[in-house]
Design a protein around this motif. Structure first.
Motif, PDB file in Angstrom:
ATOM      1  N   LEU A   1       2.326   4.611  -0.806  1.00 23.20           N
ATOM      2  CA  LEU A   1       1.742   5.795  -1.254  1.00 23.20           C
ATOM      3  C   LEU A   1       2.614   7.307  -1.133  1.00 23.20           C
ATOM      4  CD1 LEU A   1      -1.956   5.446  -0.095  1.00 23.20           C
ATOM      5  CD2 LEU A   1      -0.981   5.256  -2.695  1.00 23.20           C
ATOM      6  N   ASP A   2       2.668   7.848  -2.015  1.00 20.82           N
ATOM      7  CA  ASP A   2       2.995   9.216  -1.742  1.00 20.82           C
ATOM      8  C   ASP A   2       4.285   9.671  -0.961  1.00 20.82           C
ATOM      9  OD1 ASP A   2       0.913   9.608  -3.321  1.00 20.82           O
ATOM     10  OD2 ASP A   2      -0.542  10.146  -1.793  1.00 20.82           O
TER      11      ASP A   2
ATOM     12  N   ARG B   1       1.678   3.599  -6.532  1.00 24.02           N
ATOM     13  CA  ARG B   1       1.540   3.220  -5.563  1.00 24.02           C
ATOM     14  C   ARG B   1       2.610   2.592  -4.617  1.00 24.02           C
ATOM     15  NH1 ARG B   1      -2.348   6.859  -5.888  1.00 24.02           N
ATOM     16  NH2 ARG B   1      -4.501   6.109  -6.584  1.00 24.02           N
TER      17      ARG B   1
ATOM     18  N   ASN C   1      -4.033  -1.282  -1.436  1.00 26.56           N
ATOM     19  CA  ASN C   1      -4.131   0.107  -1.427  1.00 26.56           C
ATOM     20  C   ASN C   1      -5.537   0.534  -1.650  1.00 26.56           C
ATOM     21  OD1 ASN C   1      -2.838   3.094  -1.767  1.00 26.56           O
ATOM     22  ND2 ASN C   1      -4.099   2.874  -3.587  1.00 26.56           N
TER      23      ASN C   1
ATOM     24  N   SER D   1      -2.137   1.846  -9.743  1.00 29.97           N
ATOM     25  CA  SER D   1      -1.432   0.974  -8.845  1.00 29.97           C
ATOM     26  C   SER D   1       0.079   0.963  -9.142  1.00 29.97           C
ATOM     27  CB  SER D   1      -1.761  -0.310  -9.003  1.00 29.97           C
ATOM     28  OG  SER D   1      -1.778  -1.093 -10.319  1.00 29.97           O
TER      29      SER D   1
ATOM     30  N   ARG E   1       0.971  -1.171  -0.046  1.00 34.62           N
ATOM     31  CA  ARG E   1      -0.036  -0.037   0.104  1.00 34.62           C
ATOM     32  C   ARG E   1       0.857   1.128   0.044  1.00 34.62           C
ATOM     33  NH1 ARG E   1      -4.461  -0.236   4.461  1.00 34.62           N
ATOM     34  NH2 ARG E   1      -4.756   1.645   3.386  1.00 34.62           N
TER      35      ARG E   1
END
Length: 552
Positions: free
Chosen positions: A57-58, A111, A242, A108, A55
């Motif tokens: 992310l960012d 991610r 995610n 995805s 998951r």
């Protein structure tokens, strides 16, 4: 004093045989220079609850080429948890994506933070085979293909050396995308047919693991059986997490909070109170304030002491303001003849009838009164108060069993069989002994009530704008987050939206309690000044329904 609001407060009573395929040219080694990674708990959107390594992310990776910290654990960033100021280091992982991940979430690719992504050639073949049609899967396959085209078409790029994932504007994806440009040396047990796509992907994962050891090579797939086969072969496999708002349904925001039994003992001397109209306000402070949200309900119940039922209306610094509630359990405050039978129902009706609340979510098991209360509050505000012009009701048309086929008639006639809950509740509300309070209610007939209720299909919601409408979205647990966003963004000026559902009765095969659109909406609107949520705890349908909900 608490007793000053007593009148308005509601009081609740295998052996493996290894065979090797002919050895082919191996693929050039993928650069696996270790770099510093981010903190395993850093996320751009902090969320409570555990999360999966996939998951990611960012997160922006630090400059490549830095020496890794050998003492740091080899782990990917775990989003969904509170950010920390300290950052851990570790080697980049190589994530091999299965086709179903791209068709589930075309974004995805971006991610996985600072980690690299690898796509086997068979994945591109499967994407090509699913791109035709108007289904959600086909749209996602086309979107994923467009993203891959942009990433692979960079000027002067050598695909065998990877393509930066951040060239498309996703600055948080600092890893690289690698395509399978040459054949790999695949070796799998005889029990796994070589021609099957899933087994070819497993062969790629195994070959990459041997080629880039000791670097972690992880298969990411939404296919449970494929993950099981991968682990049986000694390969790392993870689910794509995610899309999950919450890992555990028990972590869902309930909308209410019980004050500790010693609340008044500890806070009695510092509480400020004042009267405004029919409501009493309390300004409180102390350690409980950081755990409160705007429009969250709090209640205090203790033997021999006055009960308190209030809603958080303001949080400023270390203080919060509570406002007592209107008691809809009393017959004089009945809504279209319906009174609240328990504490949570009273909380729900307070939200449904408050003109300052634009979005309400109601969760609860069967028989907790979600539809009845929403309809009763809607009829009162449409026919009696003239606050809204009409009620619009829609729901996800997901069958419990086999589909009965196409239905004849107009849009409303096609939606008729799905609206049995609406008909059942209207039959009760239209009875003389079931309600009809107020001037309009006493003279209303079934035809008048139904003339103010429009049944709409979600298939035709795109592009619409509802103004001064009271919108009810039933069975919202079967909606995806994308569908939920589509419906909520239809709201125009003066419109109120109510989402209802039972997370224990999800009929869509690809949704779980953590990824449902209802869970998504509750989590995202938590603490918004014009939104509220309540989880209804006790069924009021019948003793049979209550026992069945618990025992079956």
């Amino acid at each position: 004093m608490v007793s000053t609001a007593a009148e308005e407060n509601f009081k609740p009573p295998m052996i493996q045989v290894e065979t090797k395929a002919p050895k082919l040219d191996t693929m050039p080694a993928i650069p696996a220079k270790p770099v510093r990674t981010q903190d395993s708990t850093k996320s751009s959107r902090p969320r409570k609850g555990p999360a999966d390594a996939t998951r990611a992310l960012d997160i922006t990776a630090p400059p490549t080429g830095a020496e890794p910290d050998k003492t740091a654990p080899k782990t990917a960033a775990l989003p969904g948890m509170a950010p920390r100021s300290k950052r851990k280091t570790g080697p980049r992982k190589l994530f091999v994506l299965d086709t179903n991940v791209l068709m589930h979430d075309p974004m995805s690719l971006f991610r996985f933070e600072e980690h690299d992504v690898f796509l086997p050639m068979i994945v591109l073949e499967e994407l090509d085979g699913h791109k035709k049609g108007m289904t959600e899967v086909a749209r996602n396959a086309r979107q994923a293909s467009r993203s891959l085209d942009v990433l692979a078409s960079g000027q002067g790029q050598d695909l065998s050396q990877g393509s930066p994932l951040n060239v498309t504007g996703h600055s948080d994806a600092t890893g690289q995308l690698f395509f399978q440009t040459q054949a790999l040396d695949l070796s799998l047990p005889l029990a796994l047919p070589q021609g099957k796509a899933d087994n070819q992907i497993l062969g790629v994962v195994k070959a990459l693991g041997q080629l880039h050891a000791p670097r972690d090579v992880v298969l990411v797939s939404k296919d449970i059986n494929m993950r099981v086969k991968a682990r049986a072969l000694g390969l790392q496999a993870e689910d794509y997490q995610n899309d999950k708002t919450l890992e555990d349904g028990d972590l869902l925001y309930p909308g209410s909070l019980a004050l500790p039994s010693d609340f008044w003992v500890k806070n009695g001397k510092t509480v400020e109170s004042w009267q405004q109209g029919t409501h009493t306000f309390y300004r409180i402070s102390g350690p409980i304030v950081p755990s409160l949200f705007i429009n969250q309900f709090v209640f205090f119940e203790a033997p021999g002491e006055p009960s308190l039922y209030a809603r958080v209306t303001e949080i400023r610094g270390k203080t919060a303001v509570l406002r007592t509630l209107k008691d809809f359990g009393h017959q004089k405050n009945a809504v279209w003849g319906v009174t609240a039978r328990n504490r949570e129902q009273n909380f729900a009706v307070n939200l449904l009838t408050d003109p300052d609340i634009d979005f309400v979510t109601l969760a609860g098991t069967a028989g907790t009164g979600k539809t009845l209360m929403a309809l009763a509050a809607g009829l009162t505000q449409v026919l009696d108060d003239r606050r809204y012009t009409e009620i619009i009701m829609t729901r996800a048309t997901v069958s419990v069993g086999e589909d009965i086929g196409f239905l004849p008639g107009t849009e409303e006639e096609k939606m008729g069989p799905w609206m049995g809950a609406l008909d059942d509740n209207l039959e009760f509300l239209a009875k003389g002994d079931g309600g009809n309070s107020g001037e309009w209610g006493r003279a209303a007939t079934n035809e008048l009530i139904k003339s103010r209720i429009k049944i709409k299909s979600m298939n035709f919601m795109r592009g619409r704008t509802f103004m001064n409408k009271y919108v009810i979205i039933d069975e919202a647990q079967n909606l995806t987050p994308k569908q939920m966003k589509t419906l909520i963004t239809r709201a125009g000026p003066g419109t109120k939206i109510i989402c209802m559902g039972n997370l224990a009765q999800i009929d869509t095969p690809y949704l779980t309690e953590g990824s449902s659109g209802l869970t998504y909406a509750v989590d995202r609107f938590k603490g918004w000044a014009h939104g509220g949520h309540i989880t209804l705890a006790r069924g009021e349908r019948s003793r049979l329904a209550d026992f069945a909900s618990d025992a079956l």
